[in-house]
Design a protein around this motif. Structure first.
Motif, PDB file in Angstrom:
ATOM      1  N   GLN A  31       0.798  -1.217   0.000  1.00 32.06           N
ATOM      2  CA  GLN A  31       0.000   0.000   0.000  1.00 32.06           C
ATOM      3  C   GLN A  31       0.834   1.272   0.000  1.00 32.06           C
ATOM      4  OE1 GLN A  31      -2.515  -0.193   3.431  1.00 32.06           O
ATOM      5  NE2 GLN A  31      -0.869   0.057   4.923  1.00 32.06           N
ATOM      6  N   ASP A  32       2.000   1.250   0.616  1.00 30.91           N
ATOM      7  CA  ASP A  32       2.835   2.452   0.579  1.00 30.91           C
ATOM      8  C   ASP A  32       3.268   2.756  -0.838  1.00 30.91           C
ATOM      9  OD1 ASP A  32       4.512   1.899   3.788  1.00 30.91           O
ATOM     10  OD2 ASP A  32       2.612   2.891   3.259  1.00 30.91           O
ATOM     11  N   ARG A  33       3.689   1.725  -1.536  1.00 24.38           N
ATOM     12  CA  ARG A  33       4.163   1.952  -2.896  1.00 24.38           C
ATOM     13  C   ARG A  33       3.033   2.418  -3.800  1.00 24.38           C
ATOM     14  NH1 ARG A  33       9.203   0.412  -2.983  1.00 24.38           N
ATOM     15  NH2 ARG A  33       9.313   1.130  -5.123  1.00 24.38           N
ATOM     16  N   TYR A  35       0.362   3.940  -2.853  1.00 18.43           N
ATOM     17  CA  TYR A  35       0.026   5.308  -2.470  1.00 18.43           C
ATOM     18  C   TYR A  35       1.056   6.286  -3.030  1.00 18.43           C
ATOM     19  CZ  TYR A  35      -0.508   9.488   0.322  1.00 18.43           C
ATOM     20  OH  TYR A  35      -0.644  10.788   0.713  1.00 18.43           O
ATOM     21  N   SER A  36       2.318   5.945  -2.945  1.00 22.29           N
ATOM     22  CA  SER A  36       3.372   6.822  -3.480  1.00 22.29           C
ATOM     23  C   SER A  36       3.181   7.055  -4.959  1.00 22.29           C
ATOM     24  CB  SER A  36       4.756   6.207  -3.238  1.00 22.29           C
ATOM     25  OG  SER A  36       4.989   6.040  -1.865  1.00 22.29           O
ATOM     26  N   ALA A  52      -5.711   4.979  -4.278  1.00 20.50           N
ATOM     27  CA  ALA A  52      -5.072   3.756  -3.775  1.00 20.50           C
ATOM     28  C   ALA A  52      -6.127   2.779  -3.269  1.00 20.50           C
ATOM     29  CB  ALA A  52      -4.076   4.100  -2.672  1.00 20.50           C
TER      30      ALA A  52
ATOM     31  N   VAL B  55       9.824   6.211  -0.514  1.00 24.09           N
ATOM     32  CA  VAL B  55       8.463   5.684  -0.613  1.00 24.09           C
ATOM     33  C   VAL B  55       7.616   6.417   0.423  1.00 24.09           C
ATOM     34  CG1 VAL B  55       7.022   3.638  -0.394  1.00 24.09           C
ATOM     35  CG2 VAL B  55       9.338   3.441  -1.327  1.00 24.09           C
ATOM     36  N   LEU B  56       6.541   6.943   0.010  1.00 19.03           N
ATOM     37  CA  LEU B  56       5.685   7.701   0.915  1.00 19.03           C
ATOM     38  C   LEU B  56       4.852   6.755   1.763  1.00 19.03           C
ATOM     39  CD1 LEU B  56       4.534  10.352  -1.659  1.00 19.03           C
ATOM     40  CD2 LEU B  56       6.391  10.525  -0.005  1.00 19.03           C
ATOM     41  N   LYS B  57       4.526   7.191   2.949  1.00 22.09           N
ATOM     42  CA  LYS B  57       3.741   6.341   3.829  1.00 22.09           C
ATOM     43  C   LYS B  57       2.258   6.582   3.562  1.00 22.09           C
ATOM     44  CE  LYS B  57       3.346   4.749   8.526  1.00 22.09           C
ATOM     45  NZ  LYS B  57       2.952   3.478   7.874  1.00 22.09           N
ATOM     46  N   ALA B  58       1.545   5.501   3.425  1.00 20.48           N
ATOM     47  CA  ALA B  58       0.105   5.619   3.214  1.00 20.48           C
ATOM     48  C   ALA B  58      -0.533   6.238   4.441  1.00 20.48           C
ATOM     49  CB  ALA B  58      -0.504   4.251   2.932  1.00 20.48           C
ATOM     50  N   PHE B  62      -5.241   0.485   3.599  1.00 16.30           N
ATOM     51  CA  PHE B  62      -6.218   0.318   2.517  1.00 16.30           C
ATOM     52  C   PHE B  62      -6.775  -1.103   2.456  1.00 16.30           C
ATOM     53  CE2 PHE B  62      -5.626   4.458   1.132  1.00 16.30           C
ATOM     54  CZ  PHE B  62      -4.294   4.755   0.916  1.00 16.30           C
TER      55      PHE B  62
END
Lengths: 204, 340
Positions: A31-33, A35-36, A52, B55-58, B62
């Motif tokens: 999910q981080d990727r 979202y990024s 996302a 890498v950004l943190k969500a 989700f």
């Protein structure tokens, strides 16, 4: 780039059989990727979060279309298409004005990096990242998605052609223009951050 | 300033995606063009920065909750939609086919029956038309003709033409290809008022077949065709196929032109057979009423009940094909909506 899940194929198989827990394990890992990717294509965190979430829902429903190979590429394809849909829906257009770039909203600062080192490095990273994000957001949609997929997410040319549906020549052309655009944009910003740039600018 | 092409070369060079000749060429240029070289380094640094973006943190998880768990059933699968579409197509084709058959049958009575009726000599050919099949046609013919005798006379006159015309006009499944054999032949045989009907210039080598077919054809054509063939007028669209000929039927005016017919005189043994046949032929027609008071040629022909019943089946098939098609569409829409 990212660490691979140990038992990803087993998780996928279980998810195909309706095991929601297995699928959610995949979600947590990616999910981080996702979202990024969505953030850098769409430009703001709210839209990115929505995209996302939609991407993961779509991925679950279309899990039977995964035919092996890189699960990340398959997932990114769905995420990219979701972002495209969002772009079309919002009719977002690239703007070069600084005030429209991410990070300019008072209440919504730039997203935090997932990994941070020392406070100084974190600050420098944040500064530089903000500058880069701004330059990325200033690109045209097509160029931006190719640049993010290639240089930020590490997708190969071939994977990008499959994800975006564009031909190899188109991908290469868009990528080169995107890189030139970011380079020109950073050229201006780099003057303001000379030390940071030199710190991070290792040449491959 | 560097061109777009220069940037493309540099970008591909960074990714090691140049062909060997391109790479050699670029490297030599890099040696001699400082600006190009500087730009390459800038691009490399840019790509490196991009590579190192974090890498950004969500902002939240989700993960999906169970309400998204959806068991896809077979009925929403692509396979089912495809099967449904296939069924729709098959039913539609078959239904249309049967519908054409029944239409032809109605116009020309049943093929078998028509054939037998058609056997009637060319003399009685026109009358056979009338007698053989279609009640409506028959009635119209009968109404048109003053009396059986007159019709007979007329028939005799227009024997060949009528025969030709009817044959040409009655495309049935089996007869279709007989009908439209060779236009040139038709021209030669025809006396000039040849309609567009390629009145089945049956090749001589097919006479045997033609004979049988002719009987069938004549019966059918005649039934469908109004009596006097003389006028030869109607330039029917080239009947290149049975279906086409069947379609032409309605367009024929009462005085449908009779192709001068290569067909009748030369190829068909009908004339010889005709005189004796009608009574027996007609008797074999199950639906023909035993109104033998009329000359055999003019015996009215009742539309076989089978014909009417056969219309129902194609209608049912067509309705089913539409139902399957709608089912395919509905399941496809549901499946696509499930896919967000």
């Amino acid at each position: 780039m990212a660490s691979e899940l140990q038992n990803e194929p087993a998780l996928i198989t279980a998810a195909l059989r309706g095991n929601m827990t297995a699928f959610n394990t995949l979600v947590l890992h990616y999910q981080d990727r996702v979202y990024s990717l969505a953030y850098r294509i769409l430009g703001d965190s709210e839209s990115a979060a929505d995209a996302a979430q939609d991407a993961f829902i779509a991925a679950y429903r279309r899990l039977d279309t995964y035919r092996g190979g890189s699960f990340r590429a398959w997932l990114f394809r769905i995420a990219t298409n979701t972002c495209y849909d969002e772009l079309r829906r919002l009719k977002r257009r690239p703007v070069t004005a600084i005030e429209d770039l991410p990070g300019s909203e008072a209440d919504d600062g730039p997203p935090l990096p997932a990994d941070t080192e020392t406070p100084e490095q974190a600050a420098q990273q944040a500064e530089l990242a903000r500058a880069i994000e701004q330059c990325i957001a200033a690109l045209q949609n097509d160029q931006r998605s190719v640049l993010v997929l290639s240089d930020v997410e590490g997708m190969s040319y071939q994977e990008i052609t499959e994800i975006t549906g564009a031909t190899l020549g188109t991908v290469k052309s868009r990528l080169s223009r995107a890189r030139a655009g970011v380079r020109a944009c950073l050229g201006n910003v780099r003057e303001l951050l000379p030390s940071v740039y030199r710190l991070n600018g290792d040449v491959n | 300033m560097l061109t777009d092409l220069d940037y493309e070369l540099l970008s591909a060079y960074i990714d090691d995606a140049l062909t060997e000749p391109e790479r050699v060429s670029l490297e030599s240029r890099l040696q001699t063009e400082p600006e190009l070289h500087a730009e390459l380094e800038e691009l490399r640094a840019t790509v490196s920065l991009l590579n190192n973006l974090p890498v950004l943190k969500a902002p939240r998880d989700f993960t999906l909750d169970t309400r998204y768990a959806r068991r896809s059933s077979f009925f929403t699968s692509a396979t089912f939609s495809a099967l449904s579409s296939a069924a729709a197509i098959i039913l539609f084709a078959f239904g249309t086919y049967l519908l054409n058959l029944s239409s032809n049958g109605r116009q020309s009575a049943s093929t078998g029956q028509a054939a037998q009726v058609a056997v009637a000599s060319t003399d009685s050919a026109p009358s056979l038309d009338k007698t053989s099949n279609e009640t409506p046609t028959l009635s119209s013919l009968l109404s048109g003709s003053a009396s059986p005798d007159e019709e007979l006379a007329e028939v005799n006159q227009n024997n060949d033409q009528a025969l030709n015309q009817t044959i040409a006009q009655t495309p049935t499944e089996a007869d279709g290809f007989f009908l439209f054999q060779s236009p040139p032949e038709q021209e030669t045989a025809a006396s000039g008022d040849t309609s567009a009907y390629s009145a089945a210039p049956v090749p001589s080598d097919e006479q045997a077949r033609t004979a049988d077919a002719t009987e069938t054809l004549v019966g059918q054509v005649q039934s469908s065709e109004p009596d006097s063939g003389v006028t030869g007028g109607e330039p029917v669209a080239p009947m290149s196929d049975a279906a086409g000929a069947a379609m032409i039927q309605p367009t024929l005016p009462p005085a449908a032109p009779l192709p001068a017919a290569t067909f009748a005189p030369t190829n068909v043994p009908l004339p010889t057979q005709a005189p004796t046949k009608p009574p027996t032929q007609i008797s074999t027609i199950t639906d023909l009423p035993s109104s033998t008071n009329l000359p055999p040629t003019l015996q009215p022909v009742v539309v076989p009940p089978a014909t009417t019943t056969s219309v129902d089946i194609p209608a049912v098939l067509l309705v089913m094909s539409v139902a399957f098609f709608i089912l395919a569409i509905v399941t496809t829409v549901i499946r696509q909506r499930n896919r967000l």
